[in-house]
Write a protein that holds these residues in place. Structure first.
Motif, PDB file in Angstrom:
ATOM      1  N   GLY A  27       0.996  -1.226   0.094  1.00  0.00           N
ATOM      2  CA  GLY A  27       0.012  -0.064  -0.061  1.00  0.00           C
ATOM      3  C   GLY A  27       0.946   1.246  -0.111  1.00  0.00           C
ATOM      4  O   GLY A  27       2.251   1.352  -0.305  1.00  0.00           O
ATOM      5  N   THR A  28       0.368   2.400   0.189  1.00  0.00           N
ATOM      6  CA  THR A  28       0.802   3.642   0.347  1.00  0.00           C
ATOM      7  C   THR A  28       1.963   3.635   1.427  1.00  0.00           C
ATOM      8  O   THR A  28       1.564   3.188   2.562  1.00  0.00           O
ATOM      9  N   GLU A  29       3.073   4.021   1.088  1.00  0.00           N
ATOM     10  CA  GLU A  29       4.129   3.893   2.330  1.00  0.00           C
ATOM     11  C   GLU A  29       3.644   4.854   3.479  1.00  0.00           C
ATOM     12  O   GLU A  29       3.644   5.884   3.453  1.00  0.00           O
ATOM     13  N   SER A  30       3.479   4.152   4.584  1.00  0.00           N
ATOM     14  CA  SER A  30       2.848   4.786   5.750  1.00  0.00           C
ATOM     15  C   SER A  30       2.882   3.875   7.079  1.00  0.00           C
ATOM     16  O   SER A  30       3.134   2.525   6.877  1.00  0.00           O
ATOM     17  N   MET A  31       2.847   4.403   8.079  1.00  0.00           N
ATOM     18  CA  MET A  31       2.970   3.822   9.584  1.00  0.00           C
ATOM     19  C   MET A  31       1.899   4.480  10.110  1.00  0.00           C
ATOM     20  O   MET A  31       1.790   5.554  10.744  1.00  0.00           O
ATOM     21  N   VAL A  32       0.764   3.535  10.734  1.00  0.00           N
ATOM     22  CA  VAL A  32      -0.248   3.964  11.423  1.00  0.00           C
ATOM     23  C   VAL A  32      -0.521   3.401  12.852  1.00  0.00           C
ATOM     24  O   VAL A  32      -0.401   2.053  12.784  1.00  0.00           O
ATOM     25  N   ARG A  45       6.623   6.449  15.571  1.00  0.00           N
ATOM     26  CA  ARG A  45       6.587   5.928  14.261  1.00  0.00           C
ATOM     27  C   ARG A  45       7.851   6.427  13.436  1.00  0.00           C
ATOM     28  O   ARG A  45       8.366   5.593  12.927  1.00  0.00           O
ATOM     29  N   ASP A  61       6.520   1.334  -0.490  1.00  0.00           N
ATOM     30  CA  ASP A  61       5.356   0.818  -1.062  1.00  0.00           C
ATOM     31  C   ASP A  61       4.692  -0.398   0.047  1.00  0.00           C
ATOM     32  O   ASP A  61       3.999  -1.096  -0.390  1.00  0.00           O
ATOM     33  N   GLN A  62       4.948   0.065   1.621  1.00  0.00           N
ATOM     34  CA  GLN A  62       4.350  -1.041   2.472  1.00  0.00           C
ATOM     35  C   GLN A  62       3.587  -0.313   3.482  1.00  0.00           C
ATOM     36  O   GLN A  62       4.095   1.037   3.900  1.00  0.00           O
ATOM     37  N   LYS A  63       2.394  -0.702   3.921  1.00  0.00           N
ATOM     38  CA  LYS A  63       1.784   0.236   4.890  1.00  0.00           C
ATOM     39  C   LYS A  63       1.844  -0.696   6.170  1.00  0.00           C
ATOM     40  O   LYS A  63       1.656  -1.746   6.269  1.00  0.00           O
ATOM     41  N   VAL A  65       0.678  -1.075   9.979  1.00  0.00           N
ATOM     42  CA  VAL A  65      -0.421  -0.917  10.843  1.00  0.00           C
ATOM     43  C   VAL A  65      -0.149  -1.537  12.183  1.00  0.00           C
ATOM     44  O   VAL A  65       0.081  -2.669  12.457  1.00  0.00           O
TER      45      VAL A  65
END
Length: 267
Positions: A27-32, A45, A61-63, A65
Motif C-alpha cells: 500500500g501507500t508507504e505509511s505507518m499507522v 513512528r 510501498d508498504q503500509k 499498521v
C-alpha cells in the motif's frame, strides 16, 4: 499475518498488559498506530522506522499498521517503542524465532537505534512481575534495583540489535553489578529527626500510635494548639517497621513518577 509482542502500559502507578500487534501489507508507504495513542506514542513512528532502517529493511510501498490493545485504554509514553519494533521485525521475517507470550519488551528507541530508558520503567517492571510474566527486555537505568525483582528475568540491552541477537539464542555480556536480593540497600529516605522514645508523657496518645504502627492503621489526632500533635506526628516514623521489598519498590515507583531521582544507596 499479524505478529504480536507484549509491553506494559501505565495508568498512574498501576500497570496493565499491552499487546503490540503489527501487520505489514502492500500500500501507500505509511505507518499507522491505533489503540488510543497519545502524541508521545504517535511519535514512535519515526523512531521505529529508523530502527527498521538499521536492518536494511525496505518498507517502500508498504503500509505498517500497529494496534495497541486493549483498545479502550489510553496509551501514553514511549515505553512501547521496543515492542512495536520487535513485532515489525518479526513480521518482516528479520527475526526467525517465535516471540513467546511470557516475554515483555519495554523501552524507548533513539534515532541511532539505541534502547533508552523512559519514565515509568520501574512501575512497569513491578506490573510485569505481578502479571506472572517470566522475561523482560529493558534498557539500563542505574536507579532501578533489578536484583530486587525476584522471579522475573531482566535482560538489559543497549541496542535493538542486541535484543534480536538474544532472541535468536546468542548470549549477551552482562554489565550490571553483581547484586543479590539479600543485599541490604536502604532507600534515600530522610531519617527521623526526633525519636518516639524521647517523648515524655502523652501515654494514651503514644499507646494509640503504637497500635496504629503495629496494625498499619490510620490515625486522626485532634486537640488545641500546643498539646503535642505535631511532636507526636514527627516522632511517629521512628517506630514504623522497615519497608518490605515490595513496599520499597512501590515507594521508588512513586518517586520516579513525580520526577524525583530517589533510588537506592550504594551498599
Amino acid at each position: 499475518m499479524t505478529v504480536k509482542a507484549l509491553s506494559i502500559g501505565l495508568k498512574g502507578l498501576e500497570g496493565y498488559l499491552v499487546q503490540a500487534e503489527v501487520r505489514i501489507k502492500p500500500g501507500t508507504e505509511s505507518m499507522v498506530i491505533v489503540g488510543l495513542p497519545d502524541a508521545s506514542v504517535k511519535e514512535s513512528r519515526e523512531r521505529v522506522l529508523a530502527a527498521l532502517g538499521h536492518f536494511d529493511v525496505d518498507v517502500t510501498d508498504q503500509k505498517i499498521v500497529v494496534n495497541l490493545s486493549p483498545a479502550e485504554q489510553k496509551k501514553n509514553g514511549p515505553l512501547f517503542d521496543l515492542a512495536v519494533a520487535i513485532a515489525a521485525l518479526k513480521e518482516l521475517d528479520m527475526i526467525k524465532c517465535k516471540i513467546l507470550l511470557d516475554t515483555v519488551f519495554i523501552g524507548a528507541l533513539s534515532l541511532d537505534d539505541m534502547v533508552v530508558k523512559a519514565e515509568g520503567m520501574l512501575p512497569a517492571l513491578i506490573a510485569a512481575k505481578g502479571l506472572g510474566l517470566k522475561k523482560i527486555y529493558l534498557p539500563y537505568d542505574p536507579i532501578i534495583p533489578i536484583h530486587m525483582l525476584k522471579d522475573l528475568e531482566c535482560i538489559v540491552v543497549q541496542h535493538i540489535e542486541e535484543v534480536v541477537q538474544h532472541l535468536e539464542g546468542q548470549e549477551l555480556l552482562p554489565f550490571l553489578p553483581n547484586l543479590t536480593p539479600n543485599d541490604k540497600i536502604p532507600l534515600f529516605i530522610d531519617s527521623p529527626q526526633r525519636d518516639f522514645r524521647h517523648v515524655i508523657g502523652h501515654e494514651q496518645a503514644k499507646r494509640a500510635l503504637e497500635i496504629a504502627a503495629a496494625g498499619e492503621h490510620n490515625v486522626l489526632m485532634s486537640g488545641p494548639p500546643g498539646c503535642g500533635k505535631s511532636m507526636l506526628a514527627e516522632t511517629f516514623p521512628s517506630i514504623l517497621p522497615t519497608l518490605t521489598n515490595q513496599a520499597q519498590l512501590e515507594v521508588m515507583s512513586l518517586y520516579q513518577l513525580v520526577g524525583l531521582n530517589k533510588g537506592l544507596e550504594s551498599p
